[in-house]
Design a protein around this motif. Structure first.
Motif, PDB file in Angstrom:
ATOM      1  N   THR A  98       1.252  -6.142 -16.776  1.00  0.00           N
ATOM      2  CA  THR A  98       1.683  -5.080 -15.853  1.00  0.00           C
ATOM      3  C   THR A  98       1.196  -3.728 -16.333  1.00  0.00           C
ATOM      4  O   THR A  98       0.683  -2.918 -15.555  1.00  0.00           O
ATOM      5  N   VAL A 101      -2.643  -3.475 -15.889  1.00  0.00           N
ATOM      6  CA  VAL A 101      -3.026  -3.290 -14.479  1.00  0.00           C
ATOM      7  C   VAL A 101      -2.701  -1.869 -14.029  1.00  0.00           C
ATOM      8  O   VAL A 101      -3.483  -1.212 -13.326  1.00  0.00           O
ATOM      9  N   SER A 102      -1.530  -1.373 -14.468  1.00  0.00           N
ATOM     10  CA  SER A 102      -1.147  -0.009 -14.092  1.00  0.00           C
ATOM     11  C   SER A 102      -2.121   0.999 -14.684  1.00  0.00           C
ATOM     12  O   SER A 102      -2.537   1.946 -14.009  1.00  0.00           O
ATOM     13  N   THR A 105      -5.330   0.855 -12.784  1.00  0.00           N
ATOM     14  CA  THR A 105      -5.170   1.518 -11.481  1.00  0.00           C
ATOM     15  C   THR A 105      -5.174   3.034 -11.640  1.00  0.00           C
ATOM     16  O   THR A 105      -5.838   3.752 -10.880  1.00  0.00           O
ATOM     17  N   PHE A 106      -4.441   3.506 -12.630  1.00  0.00           N
ATOM     18  CA  PHE A 106      -4.382   4.949 -12.864  1.00  0.00           C
ATOM     19  C   PHE A 106      -5.763   5.502 -13.186  1.00  0.00           C
ATOM     20  O   PHE A 106      -6.140   6.572 -12.705  1.00  0.00           O
TER      21      PHE A 106
ATOM     22  N   PHE B 248       3.153 -13.236 -12.766  1.00  0.00           N
ATOM     23  CA  PHE B 248       2.070 -12.504 -13.416  1.00  0.00           C
ATOM     24  C   PHE B 248       1.166 -11.830 -12.390  1.00  0.00           C
ATOM     25  O   PHE B 248       0.378 -10.957 -12.735  1.00  0.00           O
ATOM     26  N   ILE B 251       4.335  -9.003 -10.084  1.00  0.00           N
ATOM     27  CA  ILE B 251       4.886  -7.801 -10.721  1.00  0.00           C
ATOM     28  C   ILE B 251       3.798  -6.794 -11.104  1.00  0.00           C
ATOM     29  O   ILE B 251       3.923  -5.602 -10.770  1.00  0.00           O
ATOM     30  N   PRO B 252       2.707  -7.208 -11.769  1.00  0.00           N
ATOM     31  CA  PRO B 252       1.683  -6.197 -12.084  1.00  0.00           C
ATOM     32  C   PRO B 252       1.087  -5.544 -10.839  1.00  0.00           C
ATOM     33  O   PRO B 252       0.885  -4.330 -10.820  1.00  0.00           O
ATOM     34  N   VAL B 253       0.832  -6.325  -9.829  1.00  0.00           N
ATOM     35  CA  VAL B 253       0.254  -5.727  -8.613  1.00  0.00           C
ATOM     36  C   VAL B 253       1.277  -4.807  -7.945  1.00  0.00           C
ATOM     37  O   VAL B 253       0.909  -3.795  -7.337  1.00  0.00           O
ATOM     38  N   SER B 255       3.373  -2.925  -9.510  1.00  0.00           N
ATOM     39  CA  SER B 255       3.299  -1.645 -10.226  1.00  0.00           C
ATOM     40  C   SER B 255       2.080  -0.847  -9.766  1.00  0.00           C
ATOM     41  O   SER B 255       2.149   0.369  -9.582  1.00  0.00           O
ATOM     42  N   SER B 256       0.970  -1.544  -9.589  1.00  0.00           N
ATOM     43  CA  SER B 256      -0.229  -0.875  -9.107  1.00  0.00           C
ATOM     44  C   SER B 256      -0.009  -0.332  -7.700  1.00  0.00           C
ATOM     45  O   SER B 256      -0.412   0.793  -7.369  1.00  0.00           O
ATOM     46  N   LEU B 259       2.029   2.823  -7.785  1.00  0.00           N
ATOM     47  CA  LEU B 259       1.243   3.948  -8.297  1.00  0.00           C
ATOM     48  C   LEU B 259       0.314   4.488  -7.215  1.00  0.00           C
ATOM     49  O   LEU B 259       0.284   5.696  -6.941  1.00  0.00           O
ATOM     50  N   VAL B 260      -0.433   3.592  -6.607  1.00  0.00           N
ATOM     51  CA  VAL B 260      -1.364   4.017  -5.554  1.00  0.00           C
ATOM     52  C   VAL B 260      -0.587   4.574  -4.353  1.00  0.00           C
ATOM     53  O   VAL B 260      -0.992   5.563  -3.741  1.00  0.00           O
TER      54      VAL B 260
END
Lengths: 681, 280
Positions: A98, A101-102, A105-106, B248, B251-253, B255-256, B259-260
């Motif tokens: 997580t 990936v964050s 993305t950032f 997996f 959850i990571p996507v 968060s992305s 953010l976006v």
């Protein structure tokens, strides 16, 4: 198989901890497990306990229970646990993914938003919303947004700093041109100041409602420190292809105005004197025509007889004179002999001879029997010579007429003699030099050059003829003037050169007999030039409505009213409304404002330029033309022609629910010149 | 106690009403407002909803907090997630976005929603499957159980060599069972509930029967039981691993996406206040 019967018989699972034993994947995780930082803590399978003088194995049942070997003599366990490399738990690994990936993305966001311009095209990355259809051709942000010329993110930062709007709006007016740039309402600031001061003196009709009190905060439409107002606060973009940029909410009008009100129904000031007190272009008494004139002629009075919607149906036009008024009013235009233009005044040549002044040939009928002065047109042409102008002024001040010089002084008689020769000289010059002489004299008389297109109209010729023909064609006025000269002054072409050479030319009396029998031409029934020998005058009789001679002279002399000596006199003659005078333009056309700084301009046509604050009001007849019920709004009034239109007339329908009552329904913001057409650079 | 059916219908009804309300507001708003106020409001509501949905994973890490039960959170997570689909469609005006940022946001959202729906499906089907094969075990304990099975089978093989004095079973173990008992096997076959690898292995063991003596036959029966136990354990592992590993992606996507989505919201607000004007 997998369930221990006791709590201490099973393995110690740590699913929520960050680290698990490295041997767990092989199914032999130690019971100690790694610490919080992922370090292996393995030592021995148990910590033997001392019972008396012996060490006993303390391995728990879950680890296999006490071992057979037992502790070493020094009390250490005989089963050391091999150390491992602890691994992250499943949950921790998920958290790591997580986080990665964050971070990825950032990074991408940072790259696209703040990266070099080559890396990212703002068009491709951020879509601020579709432009309206007419702006779709604009593909580059920097075409409108100055800050974007530097960097895509610069635009965002500049927007946040609120410093972009006026600068961007300068880009707007490169295509949508405006005389006053970004000045509010497209008006010079002094005009707005005058309107503001006037509004301050007027009583406020309503205190602002609570919702409108918030308008300044809601709509940031205040001009900047330079008094300029950006386009964006009112014309929002990037809101879709079909959005109408000219559709503005009421709240965007309110912040700048002194008097604020919610709607037309609630708080809009009452209309004042519209349209009855507004100065009409034409003087037409609707009431008298309905009550008196039309019934007398047996004609039904109806709006549609004279008015019809324009092609755009926004405005209502008045049909031309030829279709509406000719039947009754043409005779007024052509009434009488016409306008006296060229003449020979009556001359008391006996008194002149008594004073030793020879005037050469002069019609006998122009002696004491003809008490006619020079026409204003003749006086105007003669005054082109300053000396003659002084003589005319001297005679005028003394009240001396050319046809009665008995009481005139020696000096005045001499002046009269010079004026008589000036008249003959005028005929001589006009017949010798033609149009050029006329233009030269008018130019000198008015003090300013004439437009080449004015000259034909000023002599009664149509200005529609091509200009290259003018020097070729002998104009009608000149033919008429030549004919008059042959009858009235047949020897003038010989006399004037002699006089100007300083020789004496004696009076010839034979001419009088010739004239007495030669008064053949009378009034011209169709209009135009006509010679009346009995009056020794060349008349111009209007050929009909909008006669170009009359109109040209009214315009030329009106412009010079009060500035050129004899322009006012001619203007008054042409605009006289006495029943026996020709033309009578001012019977219908509004008499020019005497206080005007630009002379007296007659508004011939229906179109006219309105003051700026008037152009802020618009009205389209098209949606209101229901069953041609014109009188629902335009009710006749005996004294004022029309009753004033009051607000209630509009609020019958424009309530906000039934019909729109938006400010821009009736008002225009851009009252100055503002081109709406796109001008591609 | 509310029954599952009642609870499901109640949740669906609430979800439908809220969706209908959103569609009604979308329909009533003028085209101009859709591009301004409605999209701004719907965007931030959607973002807030996603934040609340994402808090579920935080709630699971804080089991001591008295903020409803995990089951209630899951119910909310599922139905609010479905509601967000409607809101998302209205927000993008049911069209493909044009900007790169907006396209990326849409793709991320679709991945999150897709993985969520997959996870929902898995959580609805896998628990039932787990009850059909073997004993239900803790996922973290599977390696230890696998080791126990391996130790057990190795013990049987040793006994075959000492008691039966034969290497038939030892050969078979070295050739086929070492790999089978070393790690989880046939992951995808178990997910599609295929028993072919299991039967093939057991058949191979049966083939050996003609070469075995009586002692060995007894031991081969024990080995067959251990193969079945290991196969069941692999079945448990495969299904429980899927239940663990789909997160997996989810959850990571997520968060992305958040953010976006936040950056998109900020950019849109800047544009909105900069360019909205009085139009509309």
């Amino acid at each position: 198989m997998n369930r221990p019967s006791r709590f201490d018989q099973g393995d110690y699972e740590r699913p929520t901890q960050k680290w698990v034993c490295g041997w767990a994947a092989e199914g032999r995780a130690c019971r100690v497990g790694p610490d919080q930082k992922g370090r292996c803590q393995a030592t021995y399978e148990c910590f033997p306990v001392r019972k008396g003088d012996r060490w006993s194995c303390a391995r728990p049942p879950g680890g296999g229970g006490p071992c057979e070997e037992g502790p070493l003599p020094d009390g250490t366990c005989c089963h050391p646990i091999p150390t491992c490399q602890p691994v992250r738990s499943l949950r921790t690994r998920r958290g790591m993914v997580t986080l990665l990936v964050s971070a990825f993305t950032f990074s991408l966001l940072l790259l696209f938003l703040a990266g070099p311009r080559l890396v990212v095209s703002p068009h491709l990355f951020v879509s601020p919303g579709p432009l309206v259809k007419s702006h779709e051709v604009i593909r580059d942000c920097a075409a409108c947004h100055v800050a974007a010329q530097e960097h895509p993110v610069g635009e965002l930062l500049a927007v946040l700093a609120s410093g972009i709007r006026v600068a961007d709006s300068q880009q707007c007016i490169t295509c949508h041109r405006s005389d006053q740039g970004l000045k509010p309402h497209g008006l010079p600031p002094q005009n707005l100041s005058q309107i503001t001061e006037r509004m301050k003196r007027a009583p406020s009709p309503l205190s602002p409602s609570s919702s409108l009190s918030l308008a300044p905060a809601a709509a940031d439409v205040r001009p900047d420190e330079h008094g300029e107002l950006a386009c964006v606060p009112c014309h929002g973009e990037h809101l879709g292809r079909t959005v109408r940029l000219t559709r503005i909410d009421n709240q965007y009008c309110q912040p700048c105005h002194l008097v604020r009100f919610p709607s037309l129904m609630n708080g809009h000031p009452e209309f004042t004197g519209y349209p009855s007190q507004s100065r009409s272009r034409w003087q037409f008494n609707h009431v008298s025509h309905e009550k008196e004139h039309f019934p007398t002629k047996g004609i039904a009075f109806g709006c549609q007889h004279c008015h019809r919607p324009a092609l755009n149906r926004r405005t209502i036009l008045t049909d031309p004179f030829e279709r509406t008024c000719t039947g009754c009013h043409l005779e007024h235009i052509q009434r009488g002999s016409g306008i006296a233009v060229f003449n020979l005044p009556g001359v008391d040549f006996e008194t002149l001879l008594d004073h030793g002044i020879e005037i050469g040939e002069w019609p006998d009928e122009a002696n004491l029997d003809l008490e006619e002065d020079l026409t204003p047109f003749m006086a105007l042409l003669l005054s082109a010579d300053p000396k003659v102008a002084r003589d005319l002024d001297e005679l005028a001040r003394a009240g001396v007429h050319l046809y009665d010089l008995e009481k005139a002084s020696e000096r005045q008689v001499a002046a009269a003699g010079r004026v008589v020769w000036a008249v003959k000289g005028l005929y001589y010059d006009l017949l010798t030099n033609g149009r050029a002489e006329l233009v030269a004299r008018l130019t000198k008389a008015f003090g300013v050059p004439l437009s080449p297109r004015d000259v034909p109209a000023l002599t009664g010729q149509s200005s529609e003829a091509p200009g290259w023909l003018f020097p070729v064609i002998q104009p009608d006025w000149l033919n008429r003037l030549q004919a008059a000269q042959r009858r009235w002054l047949p020897d003038v072409m010989a006399e004037v050169p002699l006089y100007r050479a300083g020789k004496t030319v004696t009076l010839k009396e034979l001419a009088m007999k010739f004239i007495a029998t030669g008064d053949a031409e009378r009034e011209n029934p169709v209009g135009g030039w006509s010679r009346v020998d009995r009056a020794l005058t060349l008349f111009y009789r209007p050929a009909g409505h909008a006669d170009h001679f009359v109109r040209a002279w009214v315009d030329v002399t009106g412009k010079r009213y009060g500035t050129a000596g004899r322009a006012a006199e001619i203007f008054e003659i042409l605009t006289a409304s006495a029943p026996d005078t020709p033309g009578q333009c001012m019977r219908c056309h509004a008499r020019p404002d005497a206080q005007s700084q630009q002379g007296r301009l007659v508004e011939w046509t229906e179109e006219r330029s309105l003051p700026a604050e008037r152009r802020a009001v618009k009205f389209s007849h098209a949606p209101h033309l229901i069953r041609q019920a014109c009188r629902a709004c335009h009710a006749l009034h005996a004294a004022r022609d029309f009753k004033p239109i009051v607000k209630a007339t509009c609020t019958t329908c424009h309530t906000g629910q039934k019909m729109n009552d938006n400010c821009l329904t009736c008002h225009t913001y851009h009252v100055g010149t503002m081109t709406t057409a796109l001008v591609m650079k | 106690m509310i029954s599952f059916a009642v609870r499901r219908w109640t949740n669906l009804a609430v979800c439908t009403i809220l969706s209908g309300l959103g569609i009604l507001l979308y329909t009533l708003s003028s085209p101009a407002l859709r591009h301004s106020s409605f999209f701004i409001v719907s965007g931030w509501v959607l973002f807030g909803l996603l934040i609340v949905l994402a808090l579920y994973t935080v709630r699971k890490k804080l089991p001591f907090l008295p903020l409803f039960s995990s089951s209630q959170w899951l119910q909310f997570h599922v139905y609010a997630g479905l509601l967000s689909v409607v809101l998302f469609c209205l927000h993008i005006d049911v069209r493909v976005p044009s900007g790169g940022l907006e396209i990326a946001l849409t793709v991320l959202y679709l991945i999150v929603v897709g993985s969520g729906l997959v996870g929902l499906g898995l959580s609805r089907t896998i628990p039932g499957r787990l009850t059909t094969r073997g004993e239900q075990v803790l996922f973290e304990r599977i390696p230890a159980l696998r080791r126990q099975l391996r130790d057990a089978v190795e013990g049987v093989v040793r006994r075959a060599m000492t008691e039966a004095n034969s290497v038939t079973i030892a050969d078979f173990y070295a050739r086929r069972l070492v790999v089978f008992f070393a790690d989880p096997r046939h992951f995808w076959r178990h997910l599609v509930e295929s028993n072919r690898p299991r039967y093939r292995l057991l058949n191979e063991l049966v083939v050996l029967d003609r070469y075995a003596n009586t002692e060995e036959r007894k031991l081969m029966d024990e080995i067959a039981d251990l193969i079945r136990a290991k196969d069941d354990l692999d079945y448990q592992y495969a299904h429980q691993a899927v239940l663990k590993y789909w997160l997996f992606v989810h959850i990571p996507v997520t968060s992305s996406l958040l953010l976006v989505g936040f950056v998109h919201g900020l950019v849109m607000m800047v544009y909105y206040y900069a360019f909205r004007g009085g139009t509309g």
